[in-house]
Design a protein around this motif. Structure first.
Motif, PDB file in Angstrom:
ATOM      1  N   ILE A  36       0.814  -1.217   0.000  1.00 58.54           N
ATOM      2  CA  ILE A  36       0.000   0.000   0.000  1.00 58.54           C
ATOM      3  C   ILE A  36       0.847   1.265   0.000  1.00 58.54           C
ATOM      4  O   ILE A  36       0.312   2.358  -0.024  1.00 58.54           O
ATOM      5  N   GLN A  37       2.164   1.101   0.011  1.00 64.94           N
ATOM      6  CA  GLN A  37       3.045   2.269  -0.058  1.00 64.94           C
ATOM      7  C   GLN A  37       2.913   2.882  -1.455  1.00 64.94           C
ATOM      8  O   GLN A  37       3.272   2.274  -2.441  1.00 64.94           O
ATOM      9  N   GLN A  38       2.368   4.094  -1.540  1.00 65.12           N
ATOM     10  CA  GLN A  38       2.110   4.729  -2.832  1.00 65.12           C
ATOM     11  C   GLN A  38       3.238   5.645  -3.302  1.00 65.12           C
ATOM     12  O   GLN A  38       3.320   5.968  -4.472  1.00 65.12           O
ATOM     13  N   ARG A  40       6.720   6.184  -4.464  1.00 70.03           N
ATOM     14  CA  ARG A  40       7.812   5.385  -5.016  1.00 70.03           C
ATOM     15  C   ARG A  40       8.769   6.300  -5.775  1.00 70.03           C
ATOM     16  O   ARG A  40       8.679   6.424  -6.990  1.00 70.03           O
ATOM     17  N   PRO A  75      -3.167   5.208   5.260  1.00 66.68           N
ATOM     18  CA  PRO A  75      -3.039   4.881   3.842  1.00 66.68           C
ATOM     19  C   PRO A  75      -3.977   3.783   3.358  1.00 66.68           C
ATOM     20  O   PRO A  75      -4.190   3.636   2.161  1.00 66.68           O
TER      21      PRO A  75
END
Length: 181
Positions: A36-38, A40, A75
Motif C-alpha cells: 500500500i506504499q504509494q 515510489r 493509507p
C-alpha cells in the motif's frame, strides 16, 4: 472462390491459454498481499520525486544518490460507500525510508535502484471484515526493491526521448502490507 480464414479460433485458443495459465486466488489466501506504499521515488539525476526524467546520469560511470523519508496517515481504510465516511483505518500510519541511486554509462544508459525500508507502521484489527486481519503484522521491514534500467534514445538538450523499464523485486513481507504477492 476462396474463403478467408477466420481469426476467431486463434483468439479463442489464446484466450483459453491465458485463462488456464492465470492462477486463481484461493479463498484462504491472506488479504495482506498488497503493497500500500504509494510513494515510489526515482533516483535518476534529473528525476523529480516519483517522475522519471528522460535524461540519464551524464558521463562514464557517474552516479547519483539520495534518500527520502516519508509518512502516510491512514493509507488503507474502509470507506462506507453510502455515506463516504471512513469506517476503519486498517493501517493507521506508515513511516518509510527510500534509499537509492543511479549509475550512468556513456551518456546513453542508466541503471537506478531503490531499496524501500518500512521504519514503522501501525494497524487496527479488522476481524469483522476478514478473520485474517487481526491487526498483528510486522511493523518494520524491507519493502519491494525496484531496479530501473533506462536508455536515452535521442536528443541532448531541449528534446530528449528515452525508454525505462521499472522492475519490482519481491523483497517485502507479503503479509504486512509492504510487499507484493
Amino acid at each position: 472462390r476462396r474463403r478467408r480464414a477466420s481469426a476467431a479460433p486463434a483468439v479463442a485458443i489464446l484466450s483459453a491459454a491465458v485463462l488456464i495459465g492465470t492462477p486463481a486466488a484461493s479463498a484462504a489466501e491472506s488479504t495482506r498481499t498488497i503493497n500500500i506504499q504509494q510513494f515510489r521515488p526515482s533516483f535518476g539525476t534529473d528525476d523529480v520525486l516519483a517522475v522519471e526524467s528522460a535524461t540519464v546520469v551524464p558521463g562514464r560511470l557517474n552516479w547519483s544518490f539520495g534518500a527520502f523519508l516519508n509518512y502516510a496517515d491512514r493509507p488503507m481504510r474502509v470507506i462506507n460507500p453510502v455515506t463516504g465516511e471512513s469506517e476503519l483505518a486498517l493501517v493507521r500510519n506508515q513511516t518509510a525510508l527510500d534509499v537509492g541511486g543511479a549509475i550512468g554509462f556513456y551518456d546513453r544508459f542508466e541503471v537506478g535502484a531503490v531499496l524501500p525500508v518500512m521504519l514503522d507502521q501501525s494497524t487496527n484489527p479488522a476481524t469483522s471484515f476478514d478473520p485474517a486481519l487481526t491487526g498483528k503484522i510486522t511493523s518494520t521491514g524491507l519493502s519491494d526493491a525496484r531496479v530501473t534500467p533506462k536508455a536515452r534514445l535521442f536528443g541532448r538538450e531541449q528534446v530528449i526521448g528515452a525508454v525505462a523499464a521499472p522492475i519490482s523485486i519481491p523483497t517485502g513481507a507479503k503479509d504486512a502490507f509492504i510487499g507484493q504477492a
